[in-house]
Scaffold this active site. Structure first.
Site, PDB file in Angstrom:
ATOM      1  N   HIS A  66      -7.654   9.253  -1.907  1.00 30.72           N
ATOM      2  CA  HIS A  66      -7.036   9.181  -0.579  1.00 30.72           C
ATOM      3  C   HIS A  66      -7.915   9.797   0.504  1.00 30.72           C
ATOM      4  O   HIS A  66      -8.080   9.237   1.588  1.00 30.72           O
ATOM      5  CB  HIS A  66      -5.672   9.888  -0.616  1.00 30.72           C
ATOM      6  CG  HIS A  66      -4.756   9.478   0.476  1.00 30.72           C
ATOM      7  ND1 HIS A  66      -3.390   9.601   0.400  1.00 30.72           N
ATOM      8  CD2 HIS A  66      -4.985   8.931   1.687  1.00 30.72           C
ATOM      9  CE1 HIS A  66      -2.825   9.153   1.502  1.00 30.72           C
ATOM     10  NE2 HIS A  66      -3.777   8.747   2.311  1.00 30.72           N
TER      11      HIS A  66
ATOM     12  N   TYR B 108       2.663  10.187   0.232  1.00 30.16           N
ATOM     13  CA  TYR B 108       3.733   9.689   1.105  1.00 30.16           C
ATOM     14  C   TYR B 108       5.115  10.075   0.582  1.00 30.16           C
ATOM     15  O   TYR B 108       6.101   9.981   1.307  1.00 30.16           O
ATOM     16  CB  TYR B 108       3.670   8.166   1.234  1.00 30.16           C
ATOM     17  CG  TYR B 108       2.377   7.612   1.796  1.00 30.16           C
ATOM     18  CD1 TYR B 108       1.442   8.430   2.422  1.00 30.16           C
ATOM     19  CD2 TYR B 108       2.093   6.251   1.692  1.00 30.16           C
ATOM     20  CE1 TYR B 108       0.264   7.906   2.919  1.00 30.16           C
ATOM     21  CE2 TYR B 108       0.909   5.730   2.190  1.00 30.16           C
ATOM     22  CZ  TYR B 108      -0.001   6.556   2.803  1.00 30.16           C
ATOM     23  OH  TYR B 108      -1.170   6.035   3.285  1.00 30.16           O
TER      24      TYR B 108
ATOM     25  N   ASP C  53       0.832  -1.197   0.000  1.00 25.17           N
ATOM     26  CA  ASP C  53       0.000   0.000   0.000  1.00 25.17           C
ATOM     27  C   ASP C  53       0.866   1.246   0.000  1.00 25.17           C
ATOM     28  O   ASP C  53       1.767   1.395   0.834  1.00 25.17           O
ATOM     29  CB  ASP C  53      -0.905   0.004   1.235  1.00 25.17           C
ATOM     30  CG  ASP C  53      -1.803   1.223   1.250  1.00 25.17           C
ATOM     31  OD1 ASP C  53      -2.838   1.196   0.564  1.00 25.17           O
ATOM     32  OD2 ASP C  53      -1.458   2.210   1.930  1.00 25.17           O
TER      33      ASP C  53
ATOM     34  N   LYS D 291      -2.629   5.990  -4.250  1.00 24.37           N
ATOM     35  CA  LYS D 291      -3.780   6.865  -4.009  1.00 24.37           C
ATOM     36  C   LYS D 291      -3.602   8.243  -4.645  1.00 24.37           C
ATOM     37  O   LYS D 291      -2.493   8.781  -4.703  1.00 24.37           O
ATOM     38  CB  LYS D 291      -3.983   7.042  -2.492  1.00 24.37           C
ATOM     39  CG  LYS D 291      -4.035   5.744  -1.712  1.00 24.37           C
ATOM     40  CD  LYS D 291      -4.196   5.999  -0.225  1.00 24.37           C
ATOM     41  CE  LYS D 291      -3.981   4.743   0.578  1.00 24.37           C
ATOM     42  NZ  LYS D 291      -2.550   4.387   0.717  1.00 24.37           N
TER      43      LYS D 291
END
Length: 324
Positions: free
Chosen positions: A113, A51, A46, A80
């Site tokens: 997200h 990020y 994931d 995402k």
């Protein structure tokens, strides 16, 4: 009780119920952690554009794949759309940036997200105003964004599309167009999301739990900033007692609890030993009484850790998903 190791998706695809989370992992650390995860047997990974470490994940995965299409098919890679891409006209750009950094011909699942949006500022995924608040875009067209994800799926570049951090009303709105393949939300013993999970079950949407062990790094950072008490899930007396009874780690008890509730999970660790422990969940079972004891730990909304307080101003967005 017997717990299937996979969630069956349309088209015959299988989503492993235990995945590997990558949030808050620096790229150099993440690359080594992903190698350890692959060796331990993880095949569900994931990630997210927000990020800022998709390239590290991509390097590790592609070394393992080694150009072999059969090995690529064994992986289930999730990423995402970031808040700064939450407008129909931005979806394509942000998706292709993720696919490029991951180095993959297709993504197994692409998620929205969060339901709220930041302004689009080239080169800045988290644009802020001078006072530190986020530059919010209040004109978010959530259904319009969802339709763009469905177009990506039609193109074959994404096999499945889903959502994250949505509430029941938002889920229902998107289901009127097409049902998401999954809902990824914070779930752990202190924040069990019982009402939301029941709603998702009625809609036939699988749940994937992020922060299933409580996200200690985030909790510690928020505690230092706000003074709020964030208990360490791994040190809860009930969890420790049950772990001792099964000769297991507290993390394994917390994860097994979710699996027996039908919830998939994506624990994150950078320690090779803990990475291996977190996927070793299939050879023990919690009793009915133990499940009830763990269920009683739920604090409801007060147990939530990731409430997006670190995105100052997000709570004023019309699509903010949590109770205000």
């Amino acid at each position: 009780m017997s717990v299937p190791e996979y969630i069956e998706l349309e088209g015959g695809d299988h989503l492993p119920r235990v995945g590997f989370g990558t949030w808050q992992a620096p790229p150099d650390v993440l690359e080594k952690a992903v190698e350890a995860a692959l060796e331990a047997g993880y095949r569900h990974f994931d990630s997210a554009r927000a990020y800022e470490n998709e390239d590290a994940l991509g390097r590790a995965l592609n070394r393992w794949i080694g150009g072999d299409p059969a090995k690529r098919k064994k992986l289930f890679v999730v990423t995402k759309l970031p808040p700064s891409g939450n407008r129909p006209e931005s979806v394509e750009e942000y998706f292709e940036a993720s696919r490029r950094d991951l180095g993959l011909d297709y993504i197994d699942m692409y998620l929205i997200h969060v339901p709220f949006a930041f302004e689009h500022v080239p080169g800045d995924l988290h644009p802020k105003n001078p006072d530190g608040s986020m530059k919010m875009d209040h004109s978010t067209d959530l259904v319009g964004v969802w339709k763009k994800l469905l177009k990506l799926k039609e193109s074959g570049r994404v096999r499945h599309v889903g959502v994250s951090n949505m509430n029941e009303e938002q889920l229902s709105r998107l289901c009127a167009v097409e049902k998401p393949a999954c809902l990824q939300v914070e779930v752990h013993v202190l924040c069990q999301q019982k009402q939301l999970i029941a709603a998702a079950n009625r809609l036939g949407i699988p749940i994937v739990a992020y922060s299933p062990l409580g996200s200690k790094e985030l909790a510690d950072a928020l505690a230092a900033k706000t003074g709020r008490d964030y208990p360490n899930l791994l040190e809860l007396p009930t969890v420790l007692k049950i772990a001792k009874a099964h000769s297991r780690t507290p993390a394994q008890v917390l994860l097994r609890y979710l699996l027996q509730h039908g919830v998939a999970c994506i624990p994150k660790s950078t320690s090779p030993s803990r990475i291996k422990e977190n996927i070793s969940l299939w050879d023990f079972e919690l009793t009915k009484n133990e499940m009830q004891e763990l269920a009683a730990l739920d604090r409801g909304e007060n147990g939530r850790i990731c409430d997006f307080a670190f995105f100052v101003g997000a709570e004023k967005h019309p699509e903010f998903p949590f109770k205000k």
